[in-house]
Design an enzyme around this catalytic site. Sequence first.
Site, PDB file in Angstrom:
ATOM      1  CE  LYS A  79      -0.928   0.609   4.959  1.00 27.21           C
ATOM      2  NZ  LYS A  79      -1.990   0.799   5.959  1.00 27.21           N
ATOM      3  CG  ASP A  80       4.101   2.066   2.477  1.00 30.77           C
ATOM      4  OD1 ASP A  80       3.015   2.493   2.900  1.00 30.77           O
ATOM      5  OD2 ASP A  80       5.007   1.637   3.218  1.00 30.77           O
ATOM      6  NE  ARG A 127      -7.984   2.884   4.564  1.00 34.53           N
ATOM      7  CZ  ARG A 127      -8.065   2.028   5.564  1.00 34.53           C
ATOM      8  NH1 ARG A 127      -9.221   1.428   5.842  1.00 34.53           N
ATOM      9  NH2 ARG A 127      -7.019   1.753   6.309  1.00 34.53           N
ATOM     10  NE  ARG A 128      -6.189   2.204   9.373  1.00 33.08           N
ATOM     11  CZ  ARG A 128      -4.911   1.941   9.487  1.00 33.08           C
ATOM     12  NH1 ARG A 128      -4.097   2.804  10.086  1.00 33.08           N
ATOM     13  NH2 ARG A 128      -4.406   0.824   8.998  1.00 33.08           N
ATOM     14  NE  ARG A 145       4.800  13.183  14.584  1.00 32.38           N
ATOM     15  CZ  ARG A 145       5.562  14.234  14.244  1.00 32.38           C
ATOM     16  NH1 ARG A 145       5.035  15.439  14.211  1.00 32.38           N
ATOM     17  NH2 ARG A 145       6.807  14.054  13.914  1.00 32.38           N
ATOM     18  N   GLY A 146       3.466   8.198  15.078  1.00 31.36           N
ATOM     19  CA  GLY A 146       4.328   7.342  15.865  1.00 31.36           C
ATOM     20  C   GLY A 146       4.278   5.907  15.389  1.00 31.36           C
ATOM     21  CB  VAL A 148       3.147  -0.673  16.140  1.00 30.76           C
ATOM     22  CG1 VAL A 148       2.177  -1.566  16.905  1.00 30.76           C
ATOM     23  CG2 VAL A 148       2.901  -0.799  14.644  1.00 30.76           C
ATOM     24  CB  THR A 150       4.266   5.695  19.613  1.00 26.68           C
ATOM     25  OG1 THR A 150       5.687   5.625  19.783  1.00 26.68           O
ATOM     26  CG2 THR A 150       3.778   7.083  20.013  1.00 26.68           C
ATOM     27  NE  ARG A 151       0.798   4.150  14.709  1.00 24.16           N
ATOM     28  CZ  ARG A 151       0.566   3.447  13.600  1.00 24.16           C
ATOM     29  NH1 ARG A 151      -0.584   3.553  12.976  1.00 24.16           N
ATOM     30  NH2 ARG A 151       1.481   2.621  13.131  1.00 24.16           N
ATOM     31  CB  CYS A 238      -2.665   6.115   0.223  1.00 26.71           C
ATOM     32  SG  CYS A 238      -2.453   4.795  -0.974  1.00 26.71           S
TER      33      CYS A 238
END
Length: 326
Positions: A79-80, A127-128, A145-146, A148, A150-151, A238
């Site tokens: 997806k990148d 999108r989310r 931001r951050g 996995v 961190t989030r 995206c």
Amino acid sequence: MTRPLRLGTRRSALATTQSSWVADLLRAGGSPVELVEITTRGDVDRAPLAQIGGTGVFVSALRDALLAGEVDLAVHSLKDLPTSAADGLALAAVPEREDPRDVLVAAGGATLADLPRGARVGTGSPRRRALLLALRPDLDVVAVRGNVDTRIGFATGGELDAVVLAAAGLARTGRLHEASELFAPEVFVPAPGQGALAVECRADDAEVLAALAALDVPAVRWAVAAERQVLASLEAGCSAPVGAHAAGGVLHVAVEDPDGALVRRAVPAAGLDDEGAARRLGASVAADLLEHELAQTPVAVGGGAQENHPQDRPVDGPRPDPESGS
């Protein structure tokens, strides 16, 4: 193949996990592999990505290393990747896909329905955000931001009530058990290519192309081709609110129109037996959307022209996570 294949990877935990998985597949087929860590500008520069070239900076350094002959192949979160091909490079393999769904991570195992009115839910993805608000208009969706860790910490530490992440990133790092809810992909439509990997090499490197051919899963390649063609035909990035997911004989699409309403399509996708047919299906769905509900091409949150890479954000938008596949 006697010489080790040099596999270029970013240094993040998720990127090296994904690359190691591909390396193990190649080794099982008899090809020796060594990982070559590459630091991209996007990994070290904390400026907003749109100011330094968008999330294409995560992909471009690996592609530059390929073209320079410094590595033989590179692994990306599919997806990148930009939807247009890169000169001199080939998308040699799209391996078996990891779970493409989005997940909710909330303290105490709460589901989306359990969250209190006005709950603060974190995501850096437009999108989310659009899908969350379509299901729960009362939510306070907060840009985060951050990586996995961190989030997830925002939710478990009480700064936010929940965060939304990709199941694939959690599954690949052994953390899927931390998800409190896995969203149905026909409702919470994933990003095009979510959960899939892309393995690139030089287009004229017949030896590497042959080694990678064994990793390619045609059904996955065709599914993501349909999904990404929706994105390409809409000429959206995206960072625009576009979801597309092909599975179970159906291509599901969700797009936020210029007025902020969520538009959905579910079209038959059974019998796709080549990449061309998949692309034609994606293009036809996009054409139908553009002819009817979409008065103009979706743009990134914050407005303005699209950048050169599908995941570019506007200058004043949230910086995508270094764990770009999450």
